[in-house]
Design a protein around this motif. Sequence first.
Motif, PDB file in Angstrom:
ATOM      1  N   ALA A  47       0.837  -1.206   0.000  1.00 39.99           N
ATOM      2  CA  ALA A  47       0.000   0.000   0.000  1.00 39.99           C
ATOM      3  C   ALA A  47       0.869   1.252   0.000  1.00 39.99           C
ATOM      4  O   ALA A  47       0.574   2.228  -0.710  1.00 39.99           O
ATOM      5  CB  ALA A  47      -0.915  -0.016   1.219  1.00 39.99           C
ATOM      6  N   ALA A  50       2.166   1.760  -3.403  1.00 35.61           N
ATOM      7  CA  ALA A  50       1.128   2.310  -4.290  1.00 35.61           C
ATOM      8  C   ALA A  50       0.978   3.814  -4.048  1.00 35.61           C
ATOM      9  O   ALA A  50       0.863   4.598  -5.005  1.00 35.61           O
ATOM     10  CB  ALA A  50      -0.199   1.591  -4.062  1.00 35.61           C
ATOM     11  N   CYS A  51       1.004   4.222  -2.768  1.00 35.54           N
ATOM     12  CA  CYS A  51       0.893   5.656  -2.459  1.00 35.54           C
ATOM     13  C   CYS A  51       2.102   6.415  -2.991  1.00 35.54           C
ATOM     14  O   CYS A  51       1.976   7.543  -3.503  1.00 35.54           O
ATOM     15  CB  CYS A  51       0.759   5.869  -0.952  1.00 35.54           C
TER      16      CYS A  51
ATOM     17  N   THR B  61     -15.384   1.554  -5.456  1.00 32.49           N
ATOM     18  CA  THR B  61     -14.565   2.109  -4.383  1.00 32.49           C
ATOM     19  C   THR B  61     -15.208   1.896  -3.019  1.00 32.49           C
ATOM     20  O   THR B  61     -14.525   1.645  -2.026  1.00 32.49           O
ATOM     21  CB  THR B  61     -14.352   3.611  -4.633  1.00 32.49           C
ATOM     22  N   ALA B  65     -13.975  -2.432  -3.513  1.00 29.30           N
ATOM     23  CA  ALA B  65     -12.612  -2.318  -2.963  1.00 29.30           C
ATOM     24  C   ALA B  65     -12.549  -2.809  -1.512  1.00 29.30           C
ATOM     25  O   ALA B  65     -11.658  -3.605  -1.165  1.00 29.30           O
ATOM     26  CB  ALA B  65     -12.108  -0.882  -3.095  1.00 29.30           C
ATOM     27  N   ALA B  69     -10.412  -6.053  -0.172  1.00 29.21           N
ATOM     28  CA  ALA B  69      -9.510  -6.001   0.984  1.00 29.21           C
ATOM     29  C   ALA B  69      -9.917  -7.079   1.989  1.00 29.21           C
ATOM     30  O   ALA B  69      -9.059  -7.754   2.569  1.00 29.21           O
ATOM     31  CB  ALA B  69      -9.574  -4.619   1.626  1.00 29.21           C
ATOM     32  N   VAL B  74      -4.026  -6.889   0.090  1.00 31.57           N
ATOM     33  CA  VAL B  74      -3.385  -5.803  -0.673  1.00 31.57           C
ATOM     34  C   VAL B  74      -3.501  -5.884  -2.198  1.00 31.57           C
ATOM     35  O   VAL B  74      -3.212  -4.878  -2.856  1.00 31.57           O
ATOM     36  CB  VAL B  74      -1.887  -5.661  -0.298  1.00 31.57           C
ATOM     37  N   PHE B  77      -4.775  -2.871  -4.277  1.00 26.50           N
ATOM     38  CA  PHE B  77      -4.057  -1.629  -4.584  1.00 26.50           C
ATOM     39  C   PHE B  77      -3.627  -1.509  -6.043  1.00 26.50           C
ATOM     40  O   PHE B  77      -3.137  -0.466  -6.458  1.00 26.50           O
ATOM     41  CB  PHE B  77      -2.854  -1.460  -3.635  1.00 26.50           C
ATOM     42  N   TYR B  78      -3.849  -2.575  -6.823  1.00 22.03           N
ATOM     43  CA  TYR B  78      -3.551  -2.440  -8.250  1.00 22.03           C
ATOM     44  C   TYR B  78      -4.429  -1.361  -8.870  1.00 22.03           C
ATOM     45  O   TYR B  78      -4.047  -0.678  -9.822  1.00 22.03           O
ATOM     46  CB  TYR B  78      -3.718  -3.791  -8.959  1.00 22.03           C
ATOM     47  N   VAL B  80      -5.381   1.545  -7.483  1.00 22.04           N
ATOM     48  CA  VAL B  80      -4.785   2.853  -7.246  1.00 22.04           C
ATOM     49  C   VAL B  80      -3.668   3.111  -8.261  1.00 22.04           C
ATOM     50  O   VAL B  80      -3.529   4.214  -8.813  1.00 22.04           O
ATOM     51  CB  VAL B  80      -4.214   2.921  -5.808  1.00 22.04           C
ATOM     52  N   LEU B 286      -7.888   4.536  -0.261  1.00 24.42           N
ATOM     53  CA  LEU B 286      -7.163   4.003   0.903  1.00 24.42           C
ATOM     54  C   LEU B 286      -8.062   3.815   2.138  1.00 24.42           C
ATOM     55  O   LEU B 286      -8.111   2.712   2.704  1.00 24.42           O
ATOM     56  CB  LEU B 286      -5.953   4.892   1.218  1.00 24.42           C
ATOM     57  N   VAL B 289     -10.474   0.937   1.747  1.00 23.69           N
ATOM     58  CA  VAL B 289      -9.786  -0.353   1.815  1.00 23.69           C
ATOM     59  C   VAL B 289      -9.547  -0.728   3.287  1.00 23.69           C
ATOM     60  O   VAL B 289      -9.713  -1.886   3.683  1.00 23.69           O
ATOM     61  CB  VAL B 289      -8.451  -0.281   1.037  1.00 23.69           C
TER      62      VAL B 289
END
Lengths: 85, 508
Positions: A47, A50-51, B61, B65, B69, B74, B77-78, B80, B286, B289
């Motif tokens: 994560a 990704a950020c 979302t 999402a 999760a 994780v 996160f693809y 994002v 984020l 998630v």
Amino acid sequence: MHRPILPTTARGRLTLTLFLVVIAGGLWPVVLIANQARLVLGIPAVAAWACLLVLASSAVMLIGNRLSPLPEAIVRAHDTEEAER
Amino acid sequence: MNSVLPLSMTLAYVAIAVVLGVRARAGQRMDSLEQWGVAGRSMGPLVMYLLMGAGSISAYTFMGAPGWAWSKGVPVFYVVIYLSYLALIAWYCGPRVWAFGARLGHVTQAQAVAERFESPLLGALTALVMSIGALAYAILQTIGAAYILDVMSAGRLPFDLDVWLVLGAIASYLFISGQRAIGVTNAFQGGLMLVVAWAIGLWATHDLTGQWWFGGVFERVQASHPDFLTLPGGLGDMSFAFWTSSIIVSMFSFQQPVWLQWMSADSARSIRRSATWLPTYYLVILPMVVVGFIGIFTLPNLARPDTVALQLAFQQMPPVLVGLLGAGTLAAAMSSCEPYIHGTALTWTRDVIRPLLGLSEQRTAQLARYLIFPIMLLIVGPLAMREPGNLIMILLVGLGFAAQMLPAFIGIFLWPRATRSGVLCGLAAGFLVTTLFTVVWPNPLGIHAGAWGLMIDLPLFVAVSLLTRPASRATLARFLPIVAPGRLPAGREAGHGARANPLAELDG
């Protein structure tokens, strides 16, 4: 006239390289760097990666805005609209 | 939860969206494609930022999402990452598409394809096949929106009524204000989603751990479910091959509504400014998630993973937050649904019906406005009510097809030698492979079906293009000053003699 369209200046090539580096960062094998079950700043490493890529994407576009400003032919495209029509 | 507050807040959101959408017309006449289709090319960088951001953030979302999760970890996160890369594509292609509109008078994506490859047939084909995935997407978002109203009303509003309530709200402002309504409502929805996602995520985190940051949640995940913190995830189905190929296929899917968003900007610089900061918007995913990760501990036995955020809200959050989540999720669904209905009506009218019937510009614009009604009444609404089980399959095939259009966009932006025959051959082969590898033998070797399609599509496209006749010099002279300024010698640009001889000598 038929050649592929690629950057013709050093600044353009640098911008393209930065873009490709950021894109490669999200793909295999580079993403292996982040694929660990540990936390970075309180969130999973994937994560956090990704950020980081989110911020890197904005950063390379900011740099690209300086290195490769939009050509006048695009910025002023509407000026020639009537001639085209 | 018996409170009527969540439903009231959700319906209030719908009312506000309708008022904003209807007022977005701002006295403009909506009888031209320029106005109804692309808002008179009037949107500044802030509206563009929220329009592009909200348009990409769907009900996924707020439902999918957190569900990913909860069930996988994780791998979610693809999304994002590929959304951020879409911003890189927007940064490069967006200003050029805007220039096509400003200089060549284009409105739709298929219009650019038809003109660049000198083939109205290819343009019509582009319009029709891109709309397969677009309509499937609109139907899925309508189902998501109706589901939210159903849940918020505790079943008191029948699901079918929810479908028509959502579509009726969208139809009212879409008919009256067109793309201007999409811009204003998406800006509102985009801001709302940011607030809702962070409020829900931080509240749920604080409720579980007593902290205002996510560290405590992930320390628990690390201790109990370490496999959720790495690829291939909790279900073991997100291999590196699928992760990588999914990102590549997704970032090269040029959707029609995205093209219209770029066309709607007030300048090329506005697109660059908004694209530059656009990745930051996607951090909205984020906190949602994190809600999914919290559900691993608080809701371990869910039947449907994509309900984790709603279930958590109903069980543990105050009514005002439940209402906010309902409004935010509905905003996400509607903000993604409306551009796809609008874009489909526009491209069917401009690129299929107009060439067939020889309609004027004004008649085309009028027809496009009215076409949203049969699209909703005959396709989106009835299919949303039936909740077809194979809709996801149609969507996947549709999106896989969208990726197979990549050669057409390479031909427009990067390779003047690309030909109509090359695009058609690549497209046909790529679509066939994508369909087979989606329906019959899903994702062989863990590689996304669309990527397999591209592996066949791209080499075929290049080979056939090199063997066939390129577009005329006159056509290329209209595009090259925009996609490759300085490439043409002075005096060869369109409007300076190039069009006088459309069959001028071709380069090899």
